[in-house]
Design an enzyme around this catalytic site. Structure first.
Site, PDB file in Angstrom:
ATOM      1  N   GLU A   1      -0.669  -3.777   6.611  1.00  0.00           N
ATOM      2  CA  GLU A   1       0.102  -4.800   5.918  1.00  0.00           C
ATOM      3  C   GLU A   1       0.898  -5.519   6.986  1.00  0.00           C
ATOM      4  O   GLU A   1       2.026  -5.141   7.301  1.00  0.00           O
ATOM      5  CB  GLU A   1       1.004  -4.168   4.848  1.00  0.00           C
ATOM      6  CG  GLU A   1       1.691  -5.185   3.956  1.00  0.00           C
ATOM      7  CD  GLU A   1       2.929  -5.787   4.600  1.00  0.00           C
ATOM      8  OE1 GLU A   1       2.795  -6.846   5.256  1.00  0.00           O
ATOM      9  OE2 GLU A   1       3.998  -5.208   4.448  1.00  0.00           O
TER      10      GLU A   1
ATOM     11  N   GLU B   1       3.011 -12.835  11.417  1.00  0.00           N
ATOM     12  CA  GLU B   1       3.204 -11.559  12.108  1.00  0.00           C
ATOM     13  C   GLU B   1       2.031 -11.222  13.025  1.00  0.00           C
ATOM     14  O   GLU B   1       1.897 -10.086  13.472  1.00  0.00           O
ATOM     15  CB  GLU B   1       3.433 -10.434  11.100  1.00  0.00           C
ATOM     16  CG  GLU B   1       4.781 -10.536  10.412  1.00  0.00           C
ATOM     17  CD  GLU B   1       5.156  -9.266   9.685  1.00  0.00           C
ATOM     18  OE1 GLU B   1       4.396  -8.283   9.760  1.00  0.00           O
ATOM     19  OE2 GLU B   1       6.215  -9.259   9.047  1.00  0.00           O
TER      20      GLU B   1
END
Length: 736
Positions: free
Chosen positions: A186, A195
């Site tokens: 995740e 990210e």
């Protein structure tokens, strides 16, 4: 001794689960069996930072010890782990995907939740005796230590191999014995890619995964919608919003449209909070699809033809994403706004703060469209971001420019700061304040006055220079520095004055002397207050203005005008069920005990006495369901006419609404002049400033005297004290 020094430093409060692309404001040093972790600590009242030891313990410390409470106290890990739809969707998909012993790799493992799900789903062994393995990769040392404790608490420490490295540092045959069969991860932000999802997947497919691996998630799809919104327009178009201002100041002069503005990027925002201020101009449209199970491209472009569903002006693109967790398409998770009503999105809709929608601002006033007109959207994604460019058929013939170089902007500010600078009411308050100051100085026959702008306000610097051509202005610009000086030089002529009587300090000085002011005492000390790069701080951390005033005391005249002359800390009791639930203590998450992480991760709700959660900075208007339960009340005053000192305040307040009190919103009203004629509030009804939120350990039922029910409290005593040595605000409360 080895030293691991990150290339980039970011505030600890902003950290999310770390992948190969996440840098941390920490240093880890090892010597023998001792691990020492250092944190870059910022003093909000001085702007200074230093490395401090936050941990000096062996990696295998006891579960009962919580050595790094200050480290993760304001991260978003807790909010993410309280996201039940997310946790359930991942668990269901992992149970369906990991059906036999194999090698599972978890990248950005955090507390190890997905790793434990995979280990449990794998079972003990198959008929051949193969037990399988789970490798958890996490680059952030404090989280690695916490993960090991969680795994031990759940009896999983022997089933999961934890590696304290970035995923692109892992090597098959060195760190892991073989390529992994399944990837669980995740590593997503509100934009999806921020990210480092793409570089992480590229390296994993090249070096760490078998050919045609299984993955959870399986696929992500980004969607968008064209919208009209005056509120969103004001967050980026300063030039047009200041055009009607009466102060004569042009922060973005004609012909210098790129001199100051927001960075062209997607901004995370709870768009449901402004749904009544949004006019939808198109149906939702699919933009990009990202398959986790195959190596992604670093760069792709697409052009969409979108039919307008209403007449209007496109001010922004609102975007979100939907995860397909398993390959069959049984389990989904979406960050869609509440007005999207598909069955896929409706199943996971809820308020959470770690993932929001995103907003891309269409430059200027936006693009005018008519119903059924075709709009051309050109979308581009890089390794870490997605950008857009819009054209109508009429403007398409003018040539297509896909965005612009953000470095064209000489000064980049936050959207909220752009909106403040474009707000006529706020600008009028500043103009009124300075006109009163100029009048006072003229009465004292100080026409050639010396003025210091103590913060990063380019607006006040320009306004003083514009109103008083004979005054000398020293701008401290503690955050802007040379950027601020270059900006002033570029816009001075457009604002009709010479830059000769404006000085920007070239370097940070501990204090100013009379040599710096050419033996002149300061007649006017002023600030908004605003400190560049610190927009996300707690409201009372802008009391740095008071600290600066104290440091400057030796060069201030005896009757110096100080604006603002004082700050008033205010508060209001609030019902905030969504926010409280996102910050409550953890217990079992999909069957795994996480109770030991609560203090470390800064839990606010359901804490055992006498523990209390931290104050957190939030835009209260974006915190989901909310309700004011009483009048806004004054807690204490900060008198800037005197040097900084400890402060204390106490108030007893009656509740005016019945409901459940989850905590308090706190903010500062800046009183600009001694006559109290100009007050700039930063309260919950002012959407461009963050408030401080103090959540209760346990919600309290409150009511009003006329209809009090059993167990309800009708009033409370609220106390607070301010410590100038560290900028901390200590809060106490008692319900009556």
């Amino acid at each position: 001794m080895a030293s691991l020094i990150p290339k980039t430093l970011i505030p600890i409060r902003s950290l999310r689960p770390l992948t190969r692309f996440k840098a941390t404001a920490t240093r880890a040093m090892s010597s023998g069996s001792t691990q020492r972790v250092f944190q870059l600590k910022l003093d909000p009242l001085t702007g200074n930072s230093e490395w401090v030891v936050i941990e000096d313990q062996d990696q295998e410390e006891q579960v009962s010890e919580i050595p790094h409470k200050p480290l993760l106290g304001t991260t978003s890990y807790l909010d993410m782990l309280n996201d039940s739809p997310r946790n359930r969707a991942f668990r269901q998909a992992i149970d369906k995907t990991v059906t036999k012993p194999c090698h599972v790799l978890d990248i950005g493992a955090g507390t190890g939740l997905l790793s434990m799900m995979a280990a449990r789903a794998m079972g003990s062994s198959d008929s051949t005796g193969n037990e399988g393995m789970v490798t958890a990769c996490e680059s952030y040392l404090p989280m690695v230590k916490l993960m090991r404790k969680v795994a031990r608490l759940n009896g999983m420490e022997r089933k999961i191999k934890v590696i304290n490295k970035r995923s692109d540092e892992l090597k098959v045959g060195v760190d892991i014995p073989s390529r992994a069969d399944i990837l669980v991860s995740e590593i997503l932000d509100s934009e999806l890619l921020g990210e480092g999802l793409i570089p992480t997947l590229q390296h994993a497919h090249d070096e760490l995964l078998v050919e045609n691996p299984q993955t959870v998630p399986y696929r992500a799809i980004t969607y968008g919608q064209l919208v009209e919104s005056t509120f969103l327009w004001k967050l980026h178009d300063l030039q047009n919003n200041e055009a009607e201002a009466c102060d004569g100041i042009h922060l973005v002069p004609s012909g210098l449209g790129s001199i100051l503005g927001v960075k062209p990027q997607q901004y995370a925002m709870h768009c449901d909070a402004i749904k009544d201020e949004i006019k939808l101009l198109s149906e939702p449209f699919k933009i990009f699809e990202f398959d986790f199970w195959k190596r992604p491209d670093s760069h792709r472009e697409c052009e969409l033809h979108i039919k307008a569903t209403n007449d209007g002006r496109v001010n922004a693109v609102v975007s979100w994403w939907t995860l397909q967790l398993d390959c069959e398409g049984n389990f989904f998770y979406s960050t869609a706004p509440g007005w999207i009503s598909s069955s896929i999105d409706a199943g996971s809709r809820h308020w959470c703060d770690h993932w929001k929608q995103c907003v891309w601002f269409v430059p200027g006033k936006g693009i005018s469209v008519f119903r059924d007109e075709e709009v051309y959207l050109h979308a581009v994604h890089s390794d870490t971001s997605i950008s857009y460019n819009l054209k109508t058929q009429a403007s398409r013939t003018e040539g297509t420019q896909y965005g612009f170089d953000p470095w064209d902007l000489q000064l980049i500010l936050s959207p909220e700061r752009i909106a403040i600078y474009g707000d006529n009411e706020w600008r009028h308050s500043m103009l009124k304040t300075l006109r009163n100051a100029r009048y006072s100085l003229q009465l004292q026959e100080r026409v050639n006055s010396l003025c210091i702008v103590a913060d990063d306000s380019v607006f006040l610097t320009l306004l003083i220079a514009h109103l008083s051509r004979t005054s000398h202005v020293i701008s401290m610009f503690p955050g802007l520095r040379n950027k601020g000086a270059q900006y002033l030089q570029a816009v001075a002529n457009a604002n009709g004055f010479s830059i000769d009587h404006v000085t920007v300090l070239e370097k940070r000085k501990t204090y100013l002397t009379l040599d710096d002011t050419h033996q002149r005492k300061v007649d006017l000390l002023i600030g908004e207050p605003f400190y560049y790069g610190l927009d996300g701080m707690l409201p009372w951390q802008n009391l740095r203005f008071w600290k600066e005033r104290t440091v400057l005391d030796r060069v201030l005249s005896e009757d110096v005008l100080i604006m603002p002359c004082k700050g008033i800390l205010k508060a209001c009791a609030m019902s905030l069920p969504d926010l409280w639930n996102s910050r409550r203590c953890l217990s079992k998450i999909e069957g795994f005990d996480h109770s030991l992480v609560n203090t470390t991760l800064g839990a606010c709700g359901e804490l055992p006495a006498p523990d209390e959660g931290p104050c957190l900075p939030f835009y209260v208007w974006q915190c989901g369901e909310s309700k004011e339960l009483g009048q806004k009340f004054k807690v204490m005053e900060f008198d800037f006419s005197k040097p900084i000192a400890p402060c204390y305040g106490k108030a007893q307040v009656d509740f005016t609404e019945s409901g459940i009190c989850h905590g308090f919103a706190l903010w500062i009203d800046w009183v600009m002049d001694s006559e109290n004629s100009t007050v700039v509030s930063t309260g919950p009804d002012k959407r461009y400033w963050k408030q401080g939120v103090k959540l209760l350990a346990h919600p309290v039922a409150v009511g009003i005297n006329e209809s009090r029910n059993v167990g309800e409290h009708t009033s409370m005593v609220f106390e607070a004290s301010f410590d100038p040595s560290n900028g901390e605000l200590i809060i106490r409360h008692d319900f009556l």
